[in-house]
Enzyme design. Sequence first.
Site, PDB file in Angstrom:
ATOM      1  N   GLY A  11      36.370  19.075  65.562  1.00 31.74           N
ATOM      2  CA  GLY A  11      36.805  17.860  64.873  1.00 31.74           C
ATOM      3  C   GLY A  11      36.076  17.652  63.567  1.00 31.74           C
ATOM      4  O   GLY A  11      36.608  17.064  62.625  1.00 31.74           O
ATOM      5  N   ASN A  12      34.839  18.181  63.478  1.00 28.72           N
ATOM      6  CA  ASN A  12      34.075  18.066  62.239  1.00 28.72           C
ATOM      7  C   ASN A  12      34.637  18.940  61.127  1.00 28.72           C
ATOM      8  O   ASN A  12      34.298  18.748  59.960  1.00 28.72           O
ATOM      9  CB  ASN A  12      32.607  18.420  62.482  1.00 28.72           C
ATOM     10  CG  ASN A  12      31.875  17.320  63.241  1.00 28.72           C
ATOM     11  OD1 ASN A  12      32.098  16.149  62.984  1.00 28.72           O
ATOM     12  ND2 ASN A  12      31.038  17.695  64.179  1.00 28.72           N
ATOM     13  N   LYS A 125      27.371  12.140  77.297  1.00 27.16           N
ATOM     14  CA  LYS A 125      28.070  12.346  76.030  1.00 27.16           C
ATOM     15  C   LYS A 125      28.272  11.006  75.321  1.00 27.16           C
ATOM     16  O   LYS A 125      29.048  10.170  75.785  1.00 27.16           O
ATOM     17  CB  LYS A 125      29.425  13.000  76.286  1.00 27.16           C
ATOM     18  CG  LYS A 125      30.165  13.390  75.011  1.00 27.16           C
ATOM     19  CD  LYS A 125      29.523  14.586  74.334  1.00 27.16           C
ATOM     20  CE  LYS A 125      30.359  15.058  73.161  1.00 27.16           C
ATOM     21  NZ  LYS A 125      29.731  16.185  72.470  1.00 27.16           N
ATOM     22  N   LYS A 210      35.546  20.844  73.911  1.00 31.74           N
ATOM     23  CA  LYS A 210      36.720  21.501  73.314  1.00 31.74           C
ATOM     24  C   LYS A 210      36.656  23.026  73.442  1.00 31.74           C
ATOM     25  O   LYS A 210      37.680  23.675  73.711  1.00 31.74           O
ATOM     26  CB  LYS A 210      36.821  21.064  71.855  1.00 31.74           C
ATOM     27  CG  LYS A 210      37.755  21.857  70.976  1.00 31.74           C
ATOM     28  CD  LYS A 210      36.998  22.903  70.138  1.00 31.74           C
ATOM     29  CE  LYS A 210      35.868  22.273  69.356  1.00 31.74           C
ATOM     30  NZ  LYS A 210      35.022  23.308  68.690  1.00 31.74           N
ATOM     31  N   LYS A 272      29.511  26.868  72.451  1.00 26.22           N
ATOM     32  CA  LYS A 272      30.394  27.928  71.962  1.00 26.22           C
ATOM     33  C   LYS A 272      30.088  29.258  72.646  1.00 26.22           C
ATOM     34  O   LYS A 272      30.995  29.978  73.075  1.00 26.22           O
ATOM     35  CB  LYS A 272      30.257  28.066  70.444  1.00 26.22           C
ATOM     36  CG  LYS A 272      30.965  26.984  69.656  1.00 26.22           C
ATOM     37  CD  LYS A 272      30.855  27.204  68.176  1.00 26.22           C
ATOM     38  CE  LYS A 272      31.796  26.283  67.407  1.00 26.22           C
ATOM     39  NZ  LYS A 272      31.780  24.898  67.820  1.00 26.22           N
TER      40      LYS A 272
END
Length: 318
Positions: A11-12, A125, A210, A272
């Site tokens: 999103g960044n 979160k 994500k 990631k």
Amino acid sequence: MSRIAVVAVGGNALTRQDQQGTAEEIETNAAQMATAVSALLDAGWRVVVVHGNGPQVGNLSIQQESGVDMVPPQPLYSLSAMSQGQLGSILVRAINDQRGPGTAVAVVSHMVVDLQDAAFNQPSKPIGPFFPADVAAQLGASRGWEMAEDAGRGYRRVVPSPCPGEFLEASAVAALLDAGKVVLAAGGGGVAVSRDATGHFRGVDVVIDKDSAAARLAISLGAQALLLVTGVDAVSIDFGKPTERVIHDVPVDDARQYLAEGQFPPGSMGPKVKAAIDFVAEADGTSVITSAGLLVDALDVSSTVGTRIVPTRVMSPA
């Protein structure tokens, strides 16, 4: 049929840290991402794009808590659906601008989570705006929110971040790929749902990572590549030390060891790398971590750009 690549975009990347998140800013950033997707199509890949939504859901959360009483605030899972529509529309139009009308399709997507996941025991979160301590206490009592101090700037709501389970729209995404479409799916990790005792799905206020969701989707589609877009061209180990070095071709067993050693912090490259490991271990494909402009080059095993995590046997002597 051509190979499938699932591309995960943060999103960044759509609302950068130095930006406010205006519609114009997001559309300009989406056009740059569309160029990377177009290059993958030219290289013969079928493409699914999974986008993050952290900044956008954060902005929506602030709007929900603006103090305007005439519109009731919506739950987090509804905000996730809103951002899927918003960002999906922008990315679809950006890709269509480069590849022609009807090339891309956005699918509002749902990801099943297990209410017994350990993450529900320790919400961690942060989402939404910062509140002073007294307002945070009031919100915690009135809405049942878990509130936590964050970075010395006030208190924020914290929610669980469970592992993604079944992706409910997997067959629809596969059909769209077979029809030659670029598919935007699992935005923000997907709208989180759980199955109740009657078999119905109910929304759940959590944040699904994500990259983890992209790995789960890639596995369910039988994809050959998982491409994780980040702000650097490749991953480094011993970051910030005199022994720091970039890694390019990494057997999955080595990547797993680096992760266990703490080479990749949870708040940085860790999610990631973990998603990349999960995909390679289960799907026997290739994971790439690199910047948007290098996706095609990084997929080339003869190149020296990006970081490729591959099955251990690929790296073993013949």
